[in-house]
Design a protein around this motif. Sequence first.
Motif, PDB file in Angstrom:
ATOM      1  N   THR A  72      14.606   7.266  -0.633  1.00 55.49           N
ATOM      2  CA  THR A  72      14.459   5.826  -0.792  1.00 55.49           C
ATOM      3  C   THR A  72      15.116   5.412  -2.105  1.00 55.49           C
ATOM      4  N   SER A  73      15.327   4.118  -2.257  1.00 57.51           N
ATOM      5  CA  SER A  73      15.900   3.611  -3.503  1.00 57.51           C
ATOM      6  C   SER A  73      15.029   3.980  -4.692  1.00 57.51           C
TER       7      SER A  73
ATOM      8  N   THR B 261      27.436   2.818  -2.556  1.00 58.90           N
ATOM      9  CA  THR B 261      26.949   1.567  -3.147  1.00 58.90           C
ATOM     10  C   THR B 261      25.540   1.740  -3.698  1.00 58.90           C
ATOM     11  N   GLU B 262      24.672   2.367  -2.925  1.00 57.95           N
ATOM     12  CA  GLU B 262      23.287   2.577  -3.351  1.00 57.95           C
ATOM     13  C   GLU B 262      23.231   3.437  -4.610  1.00 57.95           C
TER      14      GLU B 262
ATOM     15  N   ARG C 298      27.887   3.128   2.300  1.00 62.76           N
ATOM     16  CA  ARG C 298      26.591   2.550   1.949  1.00 62.76           C
ATOM     17  C   ARG C 298      25.886   3.422   0.911  1.00 62.76           C
TER      18      ARG C 298
ATOM     19  N   CYS D 133      28.026   1.501   5.972  1.00 61.02           N
ATOM     20  CA  CYS D 133      27.739   0.066   6.080  1.00 61.02           C
ATOM     21  C   CYS D 133      27.875  -0.427   7.518  1.00 61.02           C
TER      22      CYS D 133
ATOM     23  N   SER E 199      22.203  12.438  -1.679  1.00 65.83           N
ATOM     24  CA  SER E 199      21.641  11.141  -1.311  1.00 65.83           C
ATOM     25  C   SER E 199      21.808  10.800   0.167  1.00 65.83           C
ATOM     26  N   ASP E 200      22.807  11.394   0.822  1.00 62.03           N
ATOM     27  CA  ASP E 200      22.974  11.140   2.261  1.00 62.03           C
ATOM     28  C   ASP E 200      23.486  12.407   2.926  1.00 62.03           C
TER      29      ASP E 200
ATOM     30  N   PRO F  32      19.967   7.455   4.617  1.00 60.88           N
ATOM     31  CA  PRO F  32      19.767   8.028   3.274  1.00 60.88           C
ATOM     32  C   PRO F  32      18.760   9.165   3.333  1.00 60.88           C
TER      33      PRO F  32
ATOM     34  N   ASP G 201      24.362   1.458  -7.630  1.00 57.67           N
ATOM     35  CA  ASP G 201      23.277   0.561  -8.036  1.00 57.67           C
ATOM     36  C   ASP G 201      22.224   1.322  -8.844  1.00 57.67           C
TER      37      ASP G 201
END
Length: 250
Positions: free
Chosen positions: A91-92, A120-121, A117, A74, A62-63, A88, A124
């Motif tokens: 995308t979400s 957290t993403e 960050r 963050c 993811s990153d 990232p 979610d």
Amino acid sequence: LEFDERPDAWASRTAAGAIRQRVRVGTYAGTLDLFLGLGLRTGDVLPDADPRVTMGSLKIISDGSLNTRTAWCCAPYADRPDGGVGAPNLTSDELRELLTRASVGGLRVATHAIGDRAVTEVLDAYAATGARGSIEHAQLMKREDVPRLAALGLKASVQPHHLIDDREVTDVCWSDRSDRCFMFRSMLDAGVEVVLGSDAPVAPLDPWLAIAGAVHRAAGDDEPWHPQESITAREALAASVDGLGTVHEG
């Protein structure tokens, strides 16, 4: 988790008598359709393969990474005057689509997330899709995300030897947040299932190095790095067992 594996690779290895240990075969997004097309779910034996070769997880990256300053954070990197926070890779919506496809197809998901960050993403996304699996690395986390990791029932798949390798660069890049790196003690205390690994070939394939890193948080005679996050030898040994048995005397 090799990048070029295909479902039929393990049948030929089985025929050659090359299987010596249990293998969980992973897939990335590029080969996901191949595995889903065969109806393979996590835990299934691969077609024509040794019974020890079973389907594992979808791997999502993811990153980026700490050393390249691409782990998604963050706050800006302390050594980046341009205010860079990493980025990232998805995308979400793309992340959630992959999690959904894997979950519907019966696959667990192992999601690489190094920056806070990114973690957290990813949390979610797991919460929104109901997917199961792990966060890989979880190198930097917000403290409030630790209990979320436990509540979602996700594993924290961590590599303690990275703590040794990345100690100096962390104190440069994340000097203002290094106390939130490799939070093994905090995760265990919050009820997170922590599993130790190597990330080979990035670090040596040696479980004792991982155990030593988690317990001592230092190499050789160095001072322990944020020793409040160390775990006991018993805890580290338990986190190194693959869930198929117990470690006991003898």
